[in-house]
Design a protein around this motif. Structure first.
Motif, PDB file in Angstrom:
ATOM      1  N   GLN A  61       8.809  15.486   7.818  1.00  0.00           N
ATOM      2  CA  GLN A  61       7.628  14.867   8.570  1.00  0.00           C
ATOM      3  C   GLN A  61       6.805  14.083   7.651  1.00  0.00           C
ATOM      4  N   ILE A  62       6.626  14.399   6.434  1.00  0.00           N
ATOM      5  CA  ILE A  62       6.035  13.655   5.092  1.00  0.00           C
ATOM      6  C   ILE A  62       6.648  12.521   5.011  1.00  0.00           C
ATOM      7  N   VAL A  63       7.880  12.608   4.593  1.00  0.00           N
ATOM      8  CA  VAL A  63       8.932  11.440   4.279  1.00  0.00           C
ATOM      9  C   VAL A  63       8.753  10.483   5.531  1.00  0.00           C
ATOM     10  N   ARG A  64       8.881  10.829   6.543  1.00  0.00           N
ATOM     11  CA  ARG A  64       9.095  10.121   7.742  1.00  0.00           C
ATOM     12  C   ARG A  64       7.410   9.059   7.867  1.00  0.00           C
ATOM     13  N   THR A  65       6.528  10.122   7.661  1.00  0.00           N
ATOM     14  CA  THR A  65       5.189   9.300   7.850  1.00  0.00           C
ATOM     15  C   THR A  65       4.935   8.047   6.674  1.00  0.00           C
ATOM     16  N   VAL A  66       5.674   8.301   5.367  1.00  0.00           N
ATOM     17  CA  VAL A  66       5.832   7.262   4.332  1.00  0.00           C
ATOM     18  C   VAL A  66       6.722   6.293   4.929  1.00  0.00           C
ATOM     19  N   LEU A  67       7.760   6.455   5.308  1.00  0.00           N
ATOM     20  CA  LEU A  67       8.823   5.284   5.636  1.00  0.00           C
ATOM     21  C   LEU A  67       8.292   4.422   6.976  1.00  0.00           C
ATOM     22  N   ASP A  68       7.386   5.131   7.560  1.00  0.00           N
ATOM     23  CA  ASP A  68       6.976   4.312   8.745  1.00  0.00           C
ATOM     24  C   ASP A  68       5.819   3.654   8.395  1.00  0.00           C
ATOM     25  N   ASN A  69       5.095   3.583   7.197  1.00  0.00           N
ATOM     26  CA  ASN A  69       3.898   3.049   7.208  1.00  0.00           C
ATOM     27  C   ASN A  69       3.439   2.319   5.818  1.00  0.00           C
ATOM     28  N   TYR A  70       4.671   1.568   5.604  1.00  0.00           N
ATOM     29  CA  TYR A  70       4.766   0.434   4.460  1.00  0.00           C
ATOM     30  C   TYR A  70       4.013  -0.883   5.278  1.00  0.00           C
ATOM     31  N   ARG A  71       2.894  -1.029   4.334  1.00  0.00           N
ATOM     32  CA  ARG A  71       1.827  -2.506   4.630  1.00  0.00           C
ATOM     33  C   ARG A  71       1.782  -3.312   3.436  1.00  0.00           C
ATOM     34  N   PHE A  72       1.604  -4.533   3.537  1.00  0.00           N
ATOM     35  CA  PHE A  72       1.187  -5.209   2.554  1.00  0.00           C
ATOM     36  C   PHE A  72      -0.306  -4.949   1.898  1.00  0.00           C
ATOM     37  N   VAL A  73      -0.461  -5.064   0.519  1.00  0.00           N
ATOM     38  CA  VAL A  73      -1.730  -4.850   0.152  1.00  0.00           C
ATOM     39  C   VAL A  73      -2.518  -6.159   0.545  1.00  0.00           C
ATOM     40  N   GLY A  74      -3.789  -6.125   0.871  1.00  0.00           N
ATOM     41  CA  GLY A  74      -4.315  -7.211   1.640  1.00  0.00           C
ATOM     42  C   GLY A  74      -4.330  -8.556   0.731  1.00  0.00           C
ATOM     43  N   GLY A  75      -4.049  -9.472   1.453  1.00  0.00           N
ATOM     44  CA  GLY A  75      -3.801 -10.793   0.701  1.00  0.00           C
ATOM     45  C   GLY A  75      -2.309 -11.034  -0.132  1.00  0.00           C
ATOM     46  N   MET A  76      -1.622 -10.198  -0.130  1.00  0.00           N
ATOM     47  CA  MET A  76      -0.521 -10.246  -0.930  1.00  0.00           C
ATOM     48  C   MET A  76       0.623 -10.962  -0.379  1.00  0.00           C
ATOM     49  N   ILE A 136       0.829  -1.031   0.028  1.00  0.00           N
ATOM     50  CA  ILE A 136      -0.006   0.000   0.096  1.00  0.00           C
ATOM     51  C   ILE A 136       0.856   1.199   0.065  1.00  0.00           C
ATOM     52  N   ASP A 137       0.444   2.095  -0.902  1.00  0.00           N
ATOM     53  CA  ASP A 137       1.395   3.294  -0.912  1.00  0.00           C
ATOM     54  C   ASP A 137       0.816   4.223   0.180  1.00  0.00           C
ATOM     55  N   PRO A 138       1.752   4.627   1.150  1.00  0.00           N
ATOM     56  CA  PRO A 138       1.375   5.368   2.118  1.00  0.00           C
ATOM     57  C   PRO A 138       1.206   6.935   1.989  1.00  0.00           C
ATOM     58  N   PHE A 139       1.728   7.375   0.748  1.00  0.00           N
ATOM     59  CA  PHE A 139       1.564   8.740   0.531  1.00  0.00           C
ATOM     60  C   PHE A 139       0.066   8.909   0.112  1.00  0.00           C
ATOM     61  N   PHE A 140      -0.618   8.147  -0.455  1.00  0.00           N
ATOM     62  CA  PHE A 140      -1.956   8.071  -0.781  1.00  0.00           C
ATOM     63  C   PHE A 140      -2.804   7.837   0.212  1.00  0.00           C
ATOM     64  N   ALA A 141      -2.304   6.630   1.065  1.00  0.00           N
ATOM     65  CA  ALA A 141      -3.409   6.047   2.096  1.00  0.00           C
ATOM     66  C   ALA A 141      -3.177   6.860   3.301  1.00  0.00           C
ATOM     67  N   VAL A 142      -1.929   7.212   3.792  1.00  0.00           N
ATOM     68  CA  VAL A 142      -1.700   7.677   5.330  1.00  0.00           C
ATOM     69  C   VAL A 142      -1.585   9.433   5.352  1.00  0.00           C
ATOM     70  N   VAL A 143      -0.716   9.886   4.239  1.00  0.00           N
ATOM     71  CA  VAL A 143      -0.307  11.047   4.503  1.00  0.00           C
ATOM     72  C   VAL A 143      -1.232  12.052   4.433  1.00  0.00           C
ATOM     73  N   PRO A 144      -2.279  12.225   3.693  1.00  0.00           N
ATOM     74  CA  PRO A 144      -3.204  13.108   3.762  1.00  0.00           C
ATOM     75  C   PRO A 144      -3.995  13.513   5.381  1.00  0.00           C
ATOM     76  N   GLY A 145      -4.141  12.317   6.003  1.00  0.00           N
ATOM     77  CA  GLY A 145      -4.670  12.281   7.336  1.00  0.00           C
ATOM     78  C   GLY A 145      -3.657  12.786   8.245  1.00  0.00           C
ATOM     79  N   VAL A 146      -2.462  12.844   8.067  1.00  0.00           N
ATOM     80  CA  VAL A 146      -1.261  13.007   8.976  1.00  0.00           C
ATOM     81  C   VAL A 146      -1.070  14.824   8.900  1.00  0.00           C
ATOM     82  N   THR A 147      -1.240  14.895   7.560  1.00  0.00           N
ATOM     83  CA  THR A 147      -1.037  16.499   7.322  1.00  0.00           C
ATOM     84  C   THR A 147      -2.222  17.414   7.235  1.00  0.00           C
ATOM     85  N   GLY A 148      -3.432  16.937   7.376  1.00  0.00           N
ATOM     86  CA  GLY A 148      -4.536  17.677   7.438  1.00  0.00           C
ATOM     87  C   GLY A 148      -4.645  18.311   5.969  1.00  0.00           C
TER      88      GLY A 148
END
Length: 209
Positions: A81-96, A23-35
């Protein structure tokens, strides 16, 4: 050296990385962190620095220094801060993770063919991707991005196989079409269950017991 022998059955499966395996953290996580919404982020981001970073034309320090457009009127979160959020939030796509484990037991080469940056090494370590993949062909090293023909040709040269003996799995239509344009079969990724069914149907994956 490209193996000239044609084959109807691929010997190698090449996976896109972001939003196919991980899962690409930039799209999945970063918006919520940055507001900020993605549209707001794209409005303030530098227009070319990411692509240059992804091609290996600039290093990470230069990328961070050029993360935003110059002369912004609004307050923005620090690039680090944005880069650190990306690097801390890599996760497998479900089932992969499970599907890759099953594929690893088949008589296949598994590669990553990705448009990505030096951060791929962080992903490899965080998710222990080397237990699945034989090699990585990544744009920051090759300078070629899908759907450019050179990206797929570099994969073939690295593996020593013709394009007909490789199968690309990618979530982006343009990348799938780029593979097809050079004679490389490709599947559009939507989710792990769909991919599993298609691989079983092609005889590349044994049915789950």
């Amino acid at each position: 050296m490209i193996d000239p022998q044609p084959s109807e059955t691929p010997r190698l499966i090449a996976f896109d990385l972001m939003d196919t395996v991980v899962i690409d953290p930039f799209f999945a996580v970063v918006p919520g962190v940055t507001g900020m919404t993605l549209d707001e982020l794209f409005e303030v981001a530098h227009p070319t620095s990411w692509l240059e970073f992804e091609r290996g034309e600039i290093d990470e320090q230069t990328f961070l220094g050029r993360f935003y457009r110059s002369g912004l009127a609004r307050e923005v979160p620090p690039a680090a801060q944005i880069v650190r959020t990306v690097l801390d939030n890599y996760r497998f796509v479900g089932g992969m993770e499970r599907l890759l484990g099953r594929l690893r037991r088949e008589d296949l080469l598994l590669y990553v063919l990705s448009n990505y940056t030096v951060w791929v090494d962080h992903v490899r370590e965080a998710l222990k991707l080397d237990r699945f993949f034989d090699d990585y062909v990544v744009s920051f090293q090759t300078g070629a991005r899908k759907p450019e023909p050179e990206a797929y040709q570099t994969l073939c040269q690295r593996a020593g196989l013709g394009p007909g003996r490789c199968l690309l799995i990618d979530d982006r239509r343009a990348n799938v079409e780029g593979a097809a344009a050079i004679g490389m079969p490709a599947l559009r990724f939507r989710h792990a269950r769909q991919l599993e069914a298609e691989l079983v149907g092609r005889g590349l994956l044994s049915p789950d017991a």
